[in-house]
Scaffold this motif. Structure first.
Motif, PDB file in Angstrom:
ATOM      1  N   MET A  81       0.848  -1.172   0.000  1.00 35.58           N
ATOM      2  CA  MET A  81       0.000   0.000   0.000  1.00 35.58           C
ATOM      3  C   MET A  81       0.899   1.243   0.000  1.00 35.58           C
ATOM      4  O   MET A  81       1.810   1.375   0.796  1.00 35.58           O
ATOM      5  CB  MET A  81      -0.887  -0.020   1.247  1.00 35.58           C
ATOM      6  CG  MET A  81      -1.776   1.184   1.332  1.00 35.58           C
ATOM      7  SD  MET A  81      -3.154   0.951   2.449  1.00 35.58           S
ATOM      8  CE  MET A  81      -2.487   1.548   3.960  1.00 35.58           C
ATOM      9  N   GLY A  82       0.629   2.169  -0.914  1.00 33.71           N
ATOM     10  CA  GLY A  82       1.433   3.382  -1.034  1.00 33.71           C
ATOM     11  C   GLY A  82       0.815   4.537  -0.274  1.00 33.71           C
ATOM     12  O   GLY A  82      -0.271   4.445   0.285  1.00 33.71           O
ATOM     13  N   PHE A  83       1.547   5.589  -0.262  1.00 29.93           N
ATOM     14  CA  PHE A  83       1.076   6.795   0.402  1.00 29.93           C
ATOM     15  C   PHE A  83       0.553   7.758  -0.648  1.00 29.93           C
ATOM     16  O   PHE A  83       1.160   7.945  -1.692  1.00 29.93           O
ATOM     17  CB  PHE A  83       2.211   7.462   1.185  1.00 29.93           C
ATOM     18  CG  PHE A  83       2.692   6.632   2.333  1.00 29.93           C
ATOM     19  CD1 PHE A  83       2.026   6.671   3.543  1.00 29.93           C
ATOM     20  CD2 PHE A  83       3.789   5.806   2.202  1.00 29.93           C
ATOM     21  CE1 PHE A  83       2.453   5.908   4.607  1.00 29.93           C
ATOM     22  CE2 PHE A  83       4.224   5.037   3.258  1.00 29.93           C
ATOM     23  CZ  PHE A  83       3.558   5.079   4.470  1.00 29.93           C
ATOM     24  N   GLY A  84      -0.563   8.391  -0.351  1.00 28.19           N
ATOM     25  CA  GLY A  84      -1.138   9.352  -1.269  1.00 28.19           C
ATOM     26  C   GLY A  84      -0.743  10.769  -0.898  1.00 28.19           C
ATOM     27  O   GLY A  84      -0.048  11.010   0.090  1.00 28.19           O
ATOM     28  N   ASP A 104      -1.579  14.329   0.535  1.00 28.70           N
ATOM     29  CA  ASP A 104      -2.496  15.002   1.455  1.00 28.70           C
ATOM     30  C   ASP A 104      -2.940  16.284   0.749  1.00 28.70           C
ATOM     31  O   ASP A 104      -2.227  17.293   0.752  1.00 28.70           O
ATOM     32  CB  ASP A 104      -1.777  15.302   2.772  1.00 28.70           C
ATOM     33  CG  ASP A 104      -2.668  15.987   3.798  1.00 28.70           C
ATOM     34  OD1 ASP A 104      -3.724  16.542   3.418  1.00 28.70           O
ATOM     35  OD2 ASP A 104      -2.294  15.987   4.977  1.00 28.70           O
TER      36      ASP A 104
END
Length: 86
Positions: free
Chosen positions: A1-4, A6
């Motif tokens: 799972m990646g980071f989106g 903000d």
């Protein structure tokens, strides 16, 4: 799972970038305004340009931007100059 991204923070950073870019432009327009007053020239265009710069951080496209690309597209090169984004 990646980071989106903000988006709320990105929008605030974008507004800060606008404020930073407009500061020297407002200073230049202040000088033009003073010169126009000294020569009794019209200040209408100068006042309009200054208002566009003041309103830039509140542009509706910034608040409705749904992605990083949408946000970057909200940079007004006509009034703010070249975009700080690659």
């Amino acid at each position: 799972m990646g980071f989106g991204i903000d988006m709320a923070k990105a929008k605030e950073i974008h507004k800060t970038n606008i404020r930073t870019a407009r500061t020297p432009k407002l200073a230049e327009l202040d000088i033009e305004f003073q010169k126009a007053l000294e020569t009794s020239s019209s200040t209408t265009d100068i006042v309009a340009k200054k208002q566009l710069l003041r309103d830039a951080p509140a542009a509706s496209g910034i608040s409705t931007a749904a992605s990083e690309a949408d946000l970057k597209a909200q940079w007004d090169t006509t009034n703010l100059g070249s975009s700080p984004y690659p």
